[in-house]
Design a protein around this motif. Sequence first.
Motif, PDB file in Angstrom:
ATOM      1  N   LEU A 114       0.780  -1.323   0.052  1.00 26.34           N
ATOM      2  CA  LEU A 114      -0.079   0.151   0.103  1.00 26.34           C
ATOM      3  C   LEU A 114       0.591   1.210   0.080  1.00 26.34           C
ATOM      4  O   LEU A 114       0.316   2.345  -0.524  1.00 26.34           O
ATOM      5  CB  LEU A 114      -1.016   0.064   1.094  1.00 26.34           C
ATOM      6  CG  LEU A 114      -1.909  -1.258   1.201  1.00 26.34           C
ATOM      7  CD1 LEU A 114      -2.847  -1.064   2.473  1.00 26.34           C
ATOM      8  CD2 LEU A 114      -2.771  -1.080   0.071  1.00 26.34           C
ATOM      9  N   GLY A 115       2.285   1.064   0.596  1.00 22.16           N
ATOM     10  CA  GLY A 115       2.863   2.446   0.482  1.00 22.16           C
ATOM     11  C   GLY A 115       4.369   1.904  -0.007  1.00 22.16           C
ATOM     12  O   GLY A 115       4.386   0.699  -0.598  1.00 22.16           O
ATOM     13  N   TRP A 134      15.942   9.286   6.268  1.00 20.72           N
ATOM     14  CA  TRP A 134      14.948   8.206   5.389  1.00 20.72           C
ATOM     15  C   TRP A 134      15.957   7.184   4.944  1.00 20.72           C
ATOM     16  O   TRP A 134      16.187   6.860   3.739  1.00 20.72           O
ATOM     17  CB  TRP A 134      14.341   8.950   4.043  1.00 20.72           C
ATOM     18  CG  TRP A 134      13.239   9.854   4.567  1.00 20.72           C
ATOM     19  CD1 TRP A 134      13.125  11.337   4.603  1.00 20.72           C
ATOM     20  CD2 TRP A 134      11.857   9.455   4.826  1.00 20.72           C
ATOM     21  NE1 TRP A 134      12.070  11.969   5.004  1.00 20.72           N
ATOM     22  CE2 TRP A 134      11.052  10.714   5.213  1.00 20.72           C
ATOM     23  CE3 TRP A 134      11.193   8.254   4.902  1.00 20.72           C
ATOM     24  CZ2 TRP A 134       9.786  10.504   5.355  1.00 20.72           C
ATOM     25  CZ3 TRP A 134       9.939   8.336   5.286  1.00 20.72           C
ATOM     26  CH2 TRP A 134       9.293   9.395   5.555  1.00 20.72           C
TER      27      TRP A 134
ATOM     28  N   LEU B  14       4.083  10.340   3.893  1.00 17.08           N
ATOM     29  CA  LEU B  14       3.978   8.999   3.061  1.00 17.08           C
ATOM     30  C   LEU B  14       2.876   9.131   2.190  1.00 17.08           C
ATOM     31  O   LEU B  14       1.831   9.476   2.832  1.00 17.08           O
ATOM     32  CB  LEU B  14       4.171   7.980   4.235  1.00 17.08           C
ATOM     33  CG  LEU B  14       5.234   7.472   4.703  1.00 17.08           C
ATOM     34  CD1 LEU B  14       5.099   6.572   5.637  1.00 17.08           C
ATOM     35  CD2 LEU B  14       6.648   7.026   4.054  1.00 17.08           C
ATOM     36  N   ASP B  15       2.738   8.398   1.145  1.00 21.19           N
ATOM     37  CA  ASP B  15       1.920   8.310   0.377  1.00 21.19           C
ATOM     38  C   ASP B  15       1.222   6.611   0.329  1.00 21.19           C
ATOM     39  O   ASP B  15       2.289   5.994   0.227  1.00 21.19           O
ATOM     40  CB  ASP B  15       1.952   8.653  -1.064  1.00 21.19           C
ATOM     41  CG  ASP B  15       2.281  10.332  -1.307  1.00 21.19           C
ATOM     42  OD1 ASP B  15       1.747  10.996  -0.551  1.00 21.19           O
ATOM     43  OD2 ASP B  15       3.225  10.736  -2.054  1.00 21.19           O
ATOM     44  N   TYR B  16      -0.006   6.550   0.334  1.00 23.94           N
ATOM     45  CA  TYR B  16      -0.606   5.116   0.421  1.00 23.94           C
ATOM     46  C   TYR B  16      -1.708   5.130  -0.744  1.00 23.94           C
ATOM     47  O   TYR B  16      -2.160   5.902  -1.043  1.00 23.94           O
ATOM     48  CB  TYR B  16      -1.354   4.912   1.679  1.00 23.94           C
ATOM     49  CG  TYR B  16      -0.272   4.860   2.829  1.00 23.94           C
ATOM     50  CD1 TYR B  16       0.427   3.409   3.139  1.00 23.94           C
ATOM     51  CD2 TYR B  16       0.192   5.747   3.654  1.00 23.94           C
ATOM     52  CE1 TYR B  16       1.132   3.302   4.047  1.00 23.94           C
ATOM     53  CE2 TYR B  16       1.028   5.681   4.792  1.00 23.94           C
ATOM     54  CZ  TYR B  16       1.374   4.455   4.942  1.00 23.94           C
ATOM     55  OH  TYR B  16       2.395   4.057   6.163  1.00 23.94           O
ATOM     56  N   SER B  17      -1.634   3.771  -1.340  1.00 25.22           N
ATOM     57  CA  SER B  17      -2.738   3.384  -2.018  1.00 25.22           C
ATOM     58  C   SER B  17      -3.659   2.971  -1.115  1.00 25.22           C
ATOM     59  O   SER B  17      -3.521   2.532  -0.011  1.00 25.22           O
ATOM     60  CB  SER B  17      -2.615   2.580  -3.351  1.00 25.22           C
ATOM     61  OG  SER B  17      -1.779   1.482  -2.805  1.00 25.22           O
ATOM     62  N   TYR B  18      -5.176   2.953  -1.696  1.00 25.35           N
ATOM     63  CA  TYR B  18      -6.036   2.307  -0.685  1.00 25.35           C
ATOM     64  C   TYR B  18      -6.803   1.195  -1.459  1.00 25.35           C
ATOM     65  O   TYR B  18      -7.194   1.297  -2.526  1.00 25.35           O
ATOM     66  CB  TYR B  18      -7.153   3.349  -0.234  1.00 25.35           C
ATOM     67  CG  TYR B  18      -8.482   2.984   0.357  1.00 25.35           C
ATOM     68  CD1 TYR B  18      -8.111   2.243   1.546  1.00 25.35           C
ATOM     69  CD2 TYR B  18      -9.573   3.340   0.149  1.00 25.35           C
ATOM     70  CE1 TYR B  18      -9.445   1.960   2.478  1.00 25.35           C
ATOM     71  CE2 TYR B  18     -10.632   2.554   0.481  1.00 25.35           C
ATOM     72  CZ  TYR B  18     -10.741   2.063   2.018  1.00 25.35           C
ATOM     73  OH  TYR B  18     -11.855   1.580   2.349  1.00 25.35           O
TER      74      TYR B  18
END
Lengths: 351, 166
Positions: A114-115, A134, B14-18
């Motif tokens: 997902l990330g 990071w 942070l980027d997330y997809s769902y």
Amino acid sequence: MRDVAVISFSQAPSVRRESDLNEVEMIVPVVTEAVERSGIDRKDIGFTVSGSCDYLAGQPFAFVMGLDAIGAWPPIRESHVEMDGAWALYEAWVRLQHGDVDSALVYCFGKSSLGELRDVLSLQLDPYYLAPLWPDSVSLAALQARSLLDGSDHTELDMAEVAARSRRDARDNPNAQVTGDTDPNDLLNEPYIADPLRKHDCAPISDGAAAIVLAAGDLAREKCERPAWIKAIDHRIDAHSLGARDLKKAPSARIAAEAVGAVKDGFDVAEIHAPFTHQELILRDEFGLSDKTRINPSGGALAANPMMVAGLTRIGEAATRVMDSSADRALAHATSGPCLQQNLVCVLEGN
Amino acid sequence: MSDPITKIATPISLDYSYTPGRAVSRFLRGIAQRKIVGERCPECTNVYVPPKGACARCGVATSEEVQIKPTGTITTYCVVNVPFTGQAVECPYVSASIVLDGADIPIMHLIQEVAAEEVRMGMRVEAVWVDESEMKPTVESIKYFRPTGEPDVPFEEVIATIEGAD
């Protein structure tokens, strides 16, 4: 100590990206299967505990959603660890030592896809001075691999042999993600992604879920023909600061192994949770394993590595081989944190 | 003595997809077409809206789709009097639990087109949708609920509805 055993195990196939199912929909089949295989009615399970990480889903309290898969009605005794399911199993084992309940359901789930996983994992580092830089998980593992290669007799070919063996063994594992028959020497022709690590040295990014049912004493004997008895279990942690450690060693793994009496041969099977090839070399040394022990017949984390799941899966895979009589004595190991920071060791026996 | 260091800034993003999952995807596709889709538990027969893919009571997968009406009954509510940053509606306003007709689990939504002090348990309400051009796969495709003008559901029946979920 009360006798406690693994009596059933279930896992979802590991995939690079599970874009169809949400976490609840992933958990339902494995929990249902593990409970059915245990022969214990779901309503009679005495304790439920899960392992997962909200940082993977990017949602606070994401683990609470998982309860939709459990059927928490009437209200159940339940707990959660923000860790791999192997540590949830440890809590369940401790809970069963209390003596008032005889069975426990342990489940775990992780959608690493997902990330950006290597960035997400940076946030488990010191938040003031390290995480803001990071340093990603693969680069940190590369620091450790370099430390090992330059500070020991191990070579990049040893690492490639771990990868080739894992992929070969994974061909018999229907839940594995990375399989194949490759020559270790050919692997060395591949480019580095974080010198000295090549792609084959790194576990895949995986989505998955797994569940185990534990039972104590007579209940385990009644429900399972050959329970995988947890003869000993221990977990230890090294210093948080990577600079405070000798990265080519895993003293927490050694001490945990010593605590369970595992620093000697005599295991038919060892399922070792090593998300990088060089980490298996470190752990084999710490555990004192020789060629007499079959290592990672499942293919290990290099074949399937759902975060928060791959550790419990090592226990499940080892227990399965005890339950089906292909092993009498098995070692299972789980790790957590950067560069083998935290380690859990468990000895399983058929008698 | 030098000044104490009281603050350091370490921005993290942070980027997330769902992944909504199968059940929620069916619900979201429906709501983009003014349809409300629930799912029934094969064991306890409760109908969940929005469906999550599993019955939270029984822990079994839900698969039977059930069409839910855009009308329902208020089972409890609260009047929001405190303004806060980002508030979309003017105070005082009402946030309510609504059991839609055909569902067993209430959803939360706004109640509008009625004075806050007139809202009550048992009040019958209906969905007010956004304009056709703004319909999207999101619960925001329902702007709010408003009274239908039908007689209230008797208080005892509302209580029975809530307790029925046990």
